[in-house]
Design a protein around this motif. Structure first.
Motif, PDB file in Angstrom:
ATOM      1  N   THR A  30      73.050  41.894  32.728  1.00  0.00           N
ATOM      2  CA  THR A  30      72.733  42.962  33.673  1.00  0.00           C
ATOM      3  C   THR A  30      73.878  43.914  33.945  1.00  0.00           C
ATOM      4  O   THR A  30      73.660  45.015  34.440  1.00  0.00           O
ATOM      5  CB  THR A  30      72.285  42.358  35.014  1.00  0.00           C
ATOM      6  N   ARG A  49      64.598  47.906  32.252  1.00  0.00           N
ATOM      7  CA  ARG A  49      63.273  47.411  32.652  1.00  0.00           C
ATOM      8  C   ARG A  49      62.214  48.275  31.980  1.00  0.00           C
ATOM      9  O   ARG A  49      62.280  49.510  31.998  1.00  0.00           O
ATOM     10  CB  ARG A  49      63.123  47.454  34.169  1.00  0.00           C
ATOM     11  N   ASP A  95      55.412  47.493  33.313  1.00  0.00           N
ATOM     12  CA  ASP A  95      54.678  46.233  33.409  1.00  0.00           C
ATOM     13  C   ASP A  95      53.604  46.176  32.319  1.00  0.00           C
ATOM     14  O   ASP A  95      52.930  47.168  32.028  1.00  0.00           O
ATOM     15  CB  ASP A  95      54.017  46.098  34.782  1.00  0.00           C
ATOM     16  N   GLY A 104      60.102  39.905  34.337  1.00  0.00           N
ATOM     17  CA  GLY A 104      59.473  41.152  33.955  1.00  0.00           C
ATOM     18  C   GLY A 104      59.848  41.477  32.525  1.00  0.00           C
ATOM     19  O   GLY A 104      60.625  40.751  31.893  1.00  0.00           O
ATOM     20  N   PHE A 147      62.000  43.172  29.899  1.00  0.00           N
ATOM     21  CA  PHE A 147      63.330  43.780  29.818  1.00  0.00           C
ATOM     22  C   PHE A 147      63.805  43.798  28.369  1.00  0.00           C
ATOM     23  O   PHE A 147      63.370  42.992  27.543  1.00  0.00           O
ATOM     24  CB  PHE A 147      64.354  42.986  30.644  1.00  0.00           C
TER      25      PHE A 147
END
Length: 468
Positions: free
Chosen positions: A254, A405, A408, A439, A441
């Protein structure tokens, strides 16, 4: 004659052998020269090619013959399943980050900096000097060269605030890379079947080491500012864990960096539970707009086990790292290292020490900071312009990676395959989650090769995302 003639003769002989029995004698060199209108040298080249391929064999004084092809018996390793039994932990596949890539692709997947970001001249000169030194012929101490232990200790001392007792060189154990250090720490301080708290997401190599050590991984959610100390406290309370693995500076993947306030709060939680923080400072040398701030520098009671690696900043060919620990924890880690590898190559230790003690090392690090900033900003800008659906929430203050990200519902595995088919290699974020991904990524390395292709790479990612 040209190579085309050699290939033509070899192809013709393969056709002839297809209808010949094993052990059949080939026509003589004189006959082949006449048949193919080629020189004896060209015919001999064709015969050597077929010999190298295992199709023919020469018997001096007799001739050249078609080699008998033995049918290979299928290997049967089924007995090993019973002998080995069920593995103690599922075998994790090697991460995409370790893949080699051809030169004709745009590579965003690697976990290493490009060669042009390394101190190549310093490394080559250090290896040349070291090869002529005593280190090339002697066995170093199990804990490492004393001079290198002192250097690692001094690096922490420089960040230690007043009133905190700094580590000593004897607290340092030199490692053949931090990956082996993680394995030793998990084996020595956690133990098979016991819980290990980890940030989520976190370094895939730590998850691999934990799986091989047989420890039970417990994820603790962590965001751009690090973990929530209250969540960490709850995880310690519920699991009875005695070790928390984390990357307070420029976390992989990250890029998160803990503030001093978060670092102190985490350290308070660890102390309260009589536990350890394993601080992986892998990106210490890769600060861009901030400097690395080791939590270990603010601990003098042995609660922080500190890992510092030179593999990525000096050279992947010089796998040298160190773990700094105090008290019985240090003794247990050293005992594991002795059983694992006895000692680290003295040549590699001496070469690493040579590099980091040269005045030009600091000059290199200052230049590296600017190079990383330029590459990071170029990739961030390219994604915003050309692949806005790959959203970078946090622009890291250091490290090598962006964590993006996706919308969705994105099929990340399919996205990775489609991007690679279009000439761009990216890494799916699922590799960095100890449990189910939070999620969709992807991780993108901005320290990879050919930054001139970053915008084109972002354009392809954006196009594939739009088509998915």
């Amino acid at each position: 004659m040209s190579n085309d003639s050699t290939s033509r003769i070899a192809a013709g002989l393969r056709d002839w052998m297809a209808g010949a029995a094993p052990g059949a004698r080939l026509p003589s060199t004189r006959s082949l020269v006449a048949e193919y209108q080629a020189s004896p040298v060209t015919v001999q080249k064709a015969l050597r090619t077929l010999t190298a391929q295992g199709l023919i064999e020469s018997r001096p004084g007799v001739g050249t013959f078609v080699r008998a092809v033995r049918a290979a018996r299928p290997a049967d390793y089924g007995w090993q399943t019973a002998a080995l039994g069920t593995p103690r932990a599922p075998l994790r596949p090697v991460s995409t980050a370790m893949r080699s890539a051809p030169n004709d692709v745009i590579a965003f997947h690697s976990g290493y900096p490009d060669r042009e970001l390394l101190p190549e001249r310093l490394v080559r000169a250090a290896l040349a000097r070291t090869s002529r030194s005593e280190a090339a012929l002697s066995r170093p101490p199990a804990a490492g060269l004393p001079e290198l232990q002192s250097w690692f200790a001094q690096e922490l001392l420089a960040a230690t605030p007043a009133g905190v007792t700094p580590p000593t060189p004897s607290d340092v154990v030199v490692l053949p890379g931090s990956q082996s250090g993680l394995s030793s720490v998990f084996r020595a301080l956690v133990g098979s079947g016991q819980p290990l708290l980890v940030e989520s997401p976190t370094y895939w190599g730590a998850l691999l080491a934990a799986a091989q050590a047989g420890v039970r991984v417990v994820p603790v959610p962590s965001g751009p500012g690090g973990p929530d100390p209250e969540e960490l406290d709850r995880a310690f309370e519920e699991t009875g864990a005695r070790l928390f693995y984390a990357q307070p500076n420029y976390a992989n993947p990250t890029g998160a960096q803990w503030s001093p306030r978060v670092g102190d709060a985490v350290l308070d939680v660890v102390r309260h539970h009589g536990a350890f923080l394993v601080e992986d400072d892998w990106a210490h040398d890769f600060g861009i707009s901030t400097d690395a701030m080791p939590v270990a520098a603010r601990d003098d009671s042995g609660h922080v086990v500190y890992l510092r690696s030179l593999t990525k900043s000096v050279s992947p060919g010089i796998r040298v790292a160190a773990v700094t620990a105090r008290g019985p924890a240090r003794d247990r880690i050293l005992a594991d290292r002795r059983a694992e590898s006895m000692y680290v190559s003295g040549v590699l230790q001496a070469a690493a020490l040579d590099v980091v003690t040269q005045p030009a090392w600091q000059t290199h690090l200052r230049g590296l900071r600017h190079q990383l900033q330029s590459r990071r900003d170029l990739l961030v800008g390219s994604l915003r312009d050309l692949a806005p659906r790959a959203h970078v929430e946090h622009v890291p203050a250091g490290g090598l990676n962006l964590w993006a990200r996706l919308p969705d519902g994105t099929d990340v595995d399919r996205l990775v395959r489609d991007c690679e088919a279009a000439g761009v290699i990216i890494a799916a974020g699922s590799d960095w989650f100890p449990a189910e991904p939070a999620g969709p990524f992807i991780r993108l390395n901005y320290a990879g090769p050919n930054p001139a292709a970053f915008r084109e790479g972002a354009r392809i990612i954006g196009r594939v995302l739009d088509a998915s």
